[in-house]
Scaffold this motif. Structure first.
Motif, PDB file in Angstrom:
ATOM      1  N   CYS A 122      -7.714  11.856  45.127  1.00  0.00           N
ATOM      2  CA  CYS A 122      -7.591  12.480  43.799  1.00  0.00           C
ATOM      3  C   CYS A 122      -7.396  13.986  43.861  1.00  0.00           C
ATOM      4  N   ASN A 123      -7.696  14.605  44.998  1.00  0.00           N
ATOM      5  CA  ASN A 123      -7.387  16.029  45.139  1.00  0.00           C
ATOM      6  C   ASN A 123      -5.875  16.252  45.074  1.00  0.00           C
ATOM      7  N   ALA A 183       0.320   8.581  37.336  1.00  0.00           N
ATOM      8  CA  ALA A 183       0.781   9.735  38.119  1.00  0.00           C
ATOM      9  C   ALA A 183       2.076   9.380  38.852  1.00  0.00           C
ATOM     10  N   CYS A 204     -11.940  14.138  40.439  1.00  0.00           N
ATOM     11  CA  CYS A 204     -11.779  15.200  41.439  1.00  0.00           C
ATOM     12  C   CYS A 204     -12.732  14.985  42.604  1.00  0.00           C
ATOM     13  N   ASN A 227     -13.535  19.864  35.221  1.00  0.00           N
ATOM     14  CA  ASN A 227     -12.804  19.170  36.285  1.00  0.00           C
ATOM     15  C   ASN A 227     -12.544  17.733  35.862  1.00  0.00           C
ATOM     16  N   ASN A 228     -11.451  17.156  36.339  1.00  0.00           N
ATOM     17  CA  ASN A 228     -11.212  15.745  36.103  1.00  0.00           C
ATOM     18  C   ASN A 228     -12.348  14.977  36.773  1.00  0.00           C
ATOM     19  N   ARG A 276     -11.794  20.355  43.407  1.00  0.00           N
ATOM     20  CA  ARG A 276     -12.827  20.635  42.410  1.00  0.00           C
ATOM     21  C   ARG A 276     -12.998  22.155  42.281  1.00  0.00           C
ATOM     22  N   TYR A 284      -5.230  15.842  41.087  1.00  0.00           N
ATOM     23  CA  TYR A 284      -5.864  16.785  40.167  1.00  0.00           C
ATOM     24  C   TYR A 284      -6.213  18.124  40.788  1.00  0.00           C
TER      25      TYR A 284
END
Length: 165
Positions: free
Chosen positions: A70-71, A48, A132, A128-129, A77, A74
């Motif tokens: 991670c929010n 990233a 997430c 979702n990843n 959620r 990605y």
């Protein structure tokens, strides 16, 4: 403070690295890449952008630990991406937790979903990843930094596929 020199990550440098991703709360290893990945800094990205930026100025041999929400990578959620179906309507090759399936929405857009649960006669897919909603630590080990060749500059460190020859 960042270092400068031939073995320091900067624009146009060929970089080889490995990394692992740990859950910041449990310490569990979520992903581990042990085969070196390579790229040319400023030409292409294999991680990233926020992680790649943090590698700038770091030197060959260093390990860089980065706390990542991670929010930010990605997005939050999205429960609308969790789908439960009857197992009977799902092709056999996707009836295993961990299987990935590409699904198309009514606009013709493709999205990858992961089988996350099979319970009784139902199966759950999640678009979702998997990271997430987690806070993770990327532990990046910089194995090699050198000037990129002209070909590496052109292909971002990835030579053209052998099949293309």
């Amino acid at each position: 403070m960042t270092a400068t020199g031939a073995d320091t990550i900067a624009e146009g440098k060929y970089v080889e690295l490995t990394y692992l991703v740990r859950d910041s709360k449990t310490g569990d290893v979520l992903t581990e890449i042990t085969r070196p990945l390579n790229y040319v800094h400023g030409v292409n990205e294999i991680l990233a952008p926020m992680i790649t930026r943090e590698l700038e100025g770091k030197a060959q041999g260093e390990r860089v630990d980065l706390l990542v929400d991670c929010n930010e990578l990605y997005g939050p959620r999205d429960e609308s991406l969790v789908i439960t179906e009857k197992v009977a309507v799902v092709p056999r090759e996707y009836r295993q937790v961990g299987s990935q399936i590409l699904m198309e929405n009514n606009l013709g857009q493709m999205k990858s979903f992961l089988v996350t649960k099979i319970e009784g006669d139902t199966i759950t897919f999640d678009g979702n990843n998997p990271l997430c909603g987690r806070e993770v630590i990327y532990q990046v080990t910089i194995l090699l930094v050198r000037d990129a060749t002209a070909e590496e500059q052109q292909y971002g460190g990835q030579p053209p596929a052998a099949a293309d020859n």
